[in-house]
Design a protein around this motif. Structure first.
Motif, short mmCIF file in Angstrom:
data_model
loop_
_atom_site.label_atom_id
_atom_site.label_comp_id
_atom_site.label_asym_id
_atom_site.label_seq_id
_atom_site.Cartn_x
_atom_site.Cartn_y
_atom_site.Cartn_z
N ASP A 256 0.77 -6.06 -8.19
CA ASP A 256 0.68 -4.83 -7.24
C ASP A 256 0.91 -4.91 -5.82
O ASP A 256 1.30 -3.88 -5.12
CB ASP A 256 -1.08 -4.55 -7.40
N LEU A 260 3.60 -2.52 -3.84
CA LEU A 260 3.05 -1.64 -2.82
C LEU A 260 4.21 -0.75 -2.02
O LEU A 260 5.01 -1.60 -1.74
CB LEU A 260 2.16 -2.35 -1.76
N GLN A 261 3.79 0.27 -1.66
CA GLN A 261 5.13 1.00 -0.98
C GLN A 261 4.39 1.54 0.43
O GLN A 261 3.34 1.55 0.60
CB GLN A 261 5.39 2.16 -1.76
N SER A 263 4.34 4.37 1.79
CA SER A 263 3.59 5.65 1.59
C SER A 263 2.43 5.38 1.11
O SER A 263 1.46 6.29 1.13
CB SER A 263 4.47 6.62 0.71
N ASP A 264 1.91 4.14 0.57
CA ASP A 264 0.36 3.97 0.02
C ASP A 264 -0.30 3.59 1.32
O ASP A 264 -1.70 3.75 1.15
CB ASP A 264 0.66 2.63 -0.85
N LEU A 270 -5.34 2.04 2.62
CA LEU A 270 -4.42 1.60 1.70
C LEU A 270 -4.53 1.95 0.21
O LEU A 270 -5.73 1.27 -0.32
CB LEU A 270 -4.03 -0.02 1.73
N SER A 271 -3.88 2.74 -0.38
CA SER A 271 -4.16 3.18 -1.74
C SER A 271 -3.28 2.75 -2.64
O SER A 271 -2.05 2.96 -2.50
CB SER A 271 -4.47 4.69 -1.70
N TYR A 272 -3.69 2.26 -3.85
CA TYR A 272 -2.76 1.96 -4.85
C TYR A 272 -3.40 2.01 -6.18
O TYR A 272 -4.40 1.96 -6.42
CB TYR A 272 -2.12 0.59 -4.67
N ARG A 273 -2.69 2.00 -7.23
CA ARG A 273 -2.77 2.12 -8.68
C ARG A 273 -2.65 0.94 -9.27
O ARG A 273 -1.46 0.45 -9.25
CB ARG A 273 -2.23 3.30 -9.46
N LYS A 280 -7.18 3.92 -9.61
CA LYS A 280 -6.68 4.06 -8.23
C LYS A 280 -7.69 3.35 -7.49
O LYS A 280 -9.10 3.70 -7.56
CB LYS A 280 -6.55 5.67 -7.87
N TYR A 282 -8.88 2.13 -3.18
CA TYR A 282 -8.83 2.52 -1.86
C TYR A 282 -9.21 1.29 -0.78
O TYR A 282 -10.42 1.00 -1.28
CB TYR A 282 -9.39 3.70 -1.50
#
Length: 402
Positions: A256, A260-261, A263-264, A270-273, A280, A282
């Motif tokens: 993960d 990470l991008q 745009s995340d 910071l949000s990611y899936r 998801k 945060y």
């Protein structure tokens, strides 16, 4: 009753190999099924309609033995197909037999069946699943010394021998269970596809996972790790920083982190899936996270936060795997340097965050949500309306400890 005969078609060119084919007869109707078995004319006994056993060329013996073995398996498959058609349909044609026989011949061996299964998972984007089956296939290939086996020959004796082989190789119980679980799934898929008959070859094998000690380390070792003087941008420095970033981000997994991008990260969040569960999450962006991200920031054209993956350099999943291997190798070296008795890996960061949080009085419910334990259904339902600020505050409390 249906019957199968082996026939030989010589080559029209002198000195060239001919082809074996099957003649399937049912209700006086004859069909032919071509094989890829090739023989020279002097290797075929036209009277007995069989391969000659008194080989003139010793170099061809293994090849001819393998053909005989495959023919024997084809005969057994043919008999099984006819029996099933008789039970299921009662009345069936020779074309029904041929259709099933041809379909089964494509996936009749374990290696080929598993390779096709792996390719199918990859095609559907189930890369992690494909990798687990590939790992199992590689293990079986080592056990078999690269020699394939027909699905119909998977029996209790083979499975027990495979288990014994794994134990003598020093493979741990949970890894043995992992391989056996995948192999059983493959076998059951073959049964579902009516390639073989269910014979329950795993009935004497205990496929269960033993509880393992969680790999968590006290906060004092995290402090030592952070304070350790390492050459900047060295492999060990990268390993230490990525480990700390995982700890700072509530035990984020390496895959993960790698994915990470830029745009995340928006408005300090910071949000990611999660790759593993799809959940998801945060996380409030803290200064300690930013220091590491800036240190290893990717080039402007890259969408990733870290310069771990590069879209221009081939297979991203392979890049991720290779980098993780290198990081874990260096973490184990670093772990010894700071006095750890257990191997230090990225896996340790996640459990250390959870253990530290609990020792600091953070409720288990908050820890569960903070780590994204999507499989804990009761907890997730109870925490459905939990304010994310509670988790961020808990995370900040832990970060301040070091």
């Amino acid at each position: 009753m249906a019957s199968l005969k082996i026939k030989f078609r010589p080559s029209t060119l002198e000195g060239k190999e001919g082809i074996l084919y099957y003649q399937i007869i049912h209700q006086r109707v004859i069909r032919q099924v071509t094989t890829n078995f090739k023989l020279f004319i002097d290797e075929w006994n036209s009277k007995s309609e069989d391969i000659k056993v008194d080989y003139l060329n010793i170099n061809r013996k293994d090849y001819l033995d393998s053909i005989q073995y495959k023919i024997l398996n084809d005969k057994r498959r043919f008999e099984t197909i006819v029996q099933r058609l008789a039970i299921q349909n009662g009345i069936f044609s020779v074309d029904d037999i041929v259709e099933r026989f041809r379909n089964q011949s494509v996936n009749s061996s374990l290696f080929i069946f598993m390779e096709n299964l792996i390719a199918l998972y990859k095609k559907h984007g189930q890369h992690r699943t494909s990798e687990t089956y590939l790992s199992t296939l590689n293990s079986i290939k080592r056990f078999r010394n690269g020699k394939d086996i027909e699905l119909i020959d998977i029996d209790n004796e083979l499975i027990i021998s495979y288990e014994h082989y794994l134990k003598t190789e020093g493979v741990q119980h949970n890894t043995i269970s992992f391989y056996m679980h995948r192999l059983r799934a493959v076998y059951n898929k073959a049964v579902d596809q009516e390639l073989i008959e269910q014979k329950y070859p795993f009935k004497q094998i205990k496929i269960g996972i033993e509880k393992t000690i969680k790999r968590a380390i006290p906060i004092k070792y995290i402090k030592r790790l952070k304070a350790l003087e390492l050459k900047e941008f060295s492999s060990k420095d990268l390993a230490r920083d990525i480990f700390l970033f995982s700890f700072y981000t509530r035990g984020m997994s390496f895959i993960d982190i790698a994915y990470l991008q830029k745009s995340d990260l928006k408005n300090g969040i910071l949000s990611y899936r999660r790759k593993k569960t799809g959940q998801k999450l945060y996380i409030k962006w803290e200064s300690c996270m930013e220091l590491i991200a800036n240190k290893y920031s990717s080039k402007d054209s890259s969408p990733f936060i870290f310069s771990i993956l590069d879209n221009t350099k081939g297979d991203i999943r392979k890049q991720c795997h290779n980098t993780l291997t290198l990081i874990n190798r260096n973490l184990k070296i670093i772990g010894k340097e700071i006095g750890l008795e257990i191997p230090l890996t990225m896996y340790v960061a996640r459990h250390s965050w959870a253990t530290t949080a609990r020792s600091e009085g953070v409720p288990v419910s908050i820890i569960s949500e903070g780590m994204g334990h999507a499989n804990e259904k009761t907890t997730q339902i109870y925490l459905a309306s939990l304010d994310n600020k509670v988790i961020d505050n808990a995370n900040r409390k832990i970060i301040k400890l070091i």
